[in-house]
Design an enzyme around this catalytic site. Structure first.
Site, PDB file in Angstrom:
ATOM      1  N   SER A 108       0.864  -1.175   0.000  1.00  0.00           N
ATOM      2  CA  SER A 108       0.000   0.000   0.000  1.00  0.00           C
ATOM      3  C   SER A 108       0.905   1.232   0.000  1.00  0.00           C
ATOM      4  O   SER A 108       0.876   2.056   0.908  1.00  0.00           O
ATOM      5  CB  SER A 108      -0.910  -0.001   1.235  1.00  0.00           C
ATOM      6  OG  SER A 108      -1.747   1.142   1.227  1.00  0.00           O
ATOM      7  N   CYS A 145      -7.346   3.725  -9.967  1.00  0.00           N
ATOM      8  CA  CYS A 145      -7.286   4.884  -9.080  1.00  0.00           C
ATOM      9  C   CYS A 145      -8.695   5.311  -8.672  1.00  0.00           C
ATOM     10  O   CYS A 145      -9.641   5.173  -9.448  1.00  0.00           O
ATOM     11  CB  CYS A 145      -6.596   6.053  -9.784  1.00  0.00           C
ATOM     12  SG  CYS A 145      -4.895   5.708 -10.255  1.00  0.00           S
ATOM     13  N   THR A 203      -3.008  -5.543  -8.972  1.00  0.00           N
ATOM     14  CA  THR A 203      -2.980  -6.370  -7.753  1.00  0.00           C
ATOM     15  C   THR A 203      -4.385  -6.672  -7.232  1.00  0.00           C
ATOM     16  O   THR A 203      -5.334  -5.929  -7.468  1.00  0.00           O
ATOM     17  CB  THR A 203      -2.183  -5.663  -6.647  1.00  0.00           C
ATOM     18  OG1 THR A 203      -2.728  -4.348  -6.442  1.00  0.00           O
ATOM     19  CG2 THR A 203      -0.722  -5.554  -7.021  1.00  0.00           C
TER      20      THR A 203
END
Length: 305
Positions: free
Chosen positions: A70, A129, A193
């Protein structure tokens, strides 16, 4: 020696091995260990309009057969990349793929205009995003979001190919892929991912400061192979396949499933030489199978009856 050249959306790659965004920086650190000319392409770290410091630590956690991250798109910003990193990369033959990240459609458009003017080889549009105008949902989890970004980017991309990066965190990745194609995408990359989480059972708190992160590494390879196969079987666009690829045999498997290029990511953290090693393993495999051109591998899978 087999012919390893690949024409991908009109761009000539010397070989099908690419590095995945976020795992190779801008190539400088890895350039100390290998000749970057040996890699077909470098997909640079995700770029944003303004510099970003990323998320607070800890932001990487090792897992069984992989890792959670992250990082939060830490990067110097698109202008710094164009001024400092792109000229350095241009001394090599390897193709430069710019990973474009934004919080709004307008962000993607401004980024694209800057990168087109700078002359990158391919734009990889990261639609994983969050869309801040739609409650923070990622653009890539809905057909509407994927369509809006792809159409907007294509209007200003000129002759630079637009490759849309797909999220695996969806119910039907083929529908998102078809939407991107219909909106004008020149190519697709997948998978990003998988969303995951680990908890420290002693403290009973998440191991990542941001609680959840993206799972990558060998553990996700079967999921990536399945999704690449499904998209390739239903969407006639060039595909950059990724997700858990570590070896030349993984590259071959990904191409047989339908990929035209293949990216290594997490494997580079384990072994900086992984992309070059994979290239030679792939070449050896092709010689053994008496396959003269690597492009003959793409889509060769024969399903069991």
């Amino acid at each position: 020696m087999a012919d390893l050249r690949v024409n991908f959306a009109g761009v000539e790659f010397e070989n099908p091995i690419v590095t995945a965004s976020g795992t190779y920086g801008f190539g400088r650190e890895y350039g100390e260990y290998l000749d970057l000319n040996d890699i077909g392409g470098i997909c640079v770290k995700g770029l944003t309009l303004a510099p970003r410091q990323g998320n607070k630590n800890p932001r990487i956690v090792e897992t069984a057969a992989g890792m959670l991250n992250s990082v939060g798109l830490q990067n110097p910003g698109v202008d710094a990349f164009i001024e400092t990193e792109l000229p350095w990369l241009r001394q090599f033959r390897t193709k430069v793929i710019a990973n474009v990240c934004g919080n709004t459609v307008e962000d993607y458009v401004q980024m694209t205009e800057k990168l087109v003017a700078a002359g990158v080889d391919i734009l990889e549009i990261n639609i994983s995003c969050p869309n801040v105008k739609e409650g923070g949902l990622a653009f890539g989890v809905s057909c509407d979001g994927a369509e809006s970004v792809t159409k907007a980017v294509k209007r200003v991309s000129g002759s630079i190919p637009v490759m849309v990066k797909l999220s695996p965190n969806v119910t039907d990745i083929v529908s998102i892929a078809k939407t991107a194609r219909d909106a004008g995408a020149d190519a697709l990359s997948l998978i990003n991912t998988l969303l995951g989480m680990r908890i420290n059972y002693e403290t009973m708190r998440p191991m990542l400061a941001n609680n959840m992160g993206g799972l990558s590494g060998p553990a996700v390879l079967p999921v990536a192979i399945r999704m690449v196969y499904q998209v390739a079987a239903n969407v006639d666009l060039p595909i950059l396949g990724m997700g858990g690829v570590s070896t030349g045999m993984d590259v071959a498997e990904m191409m047989i499933a339908g990929a035209d290029l293949v990216a290594l990511g997490t494997a580079c953290f384990v072994d900086p030489l992984a992309p070059v090693t994979a290239k030679y393993e792939l070449d050896t495999y092709l010689d053994r199978k008496k396959i003269s051109r690597v492009t003959d591998l793409t889509g060769r899978v024969e399903l069991n009856k």
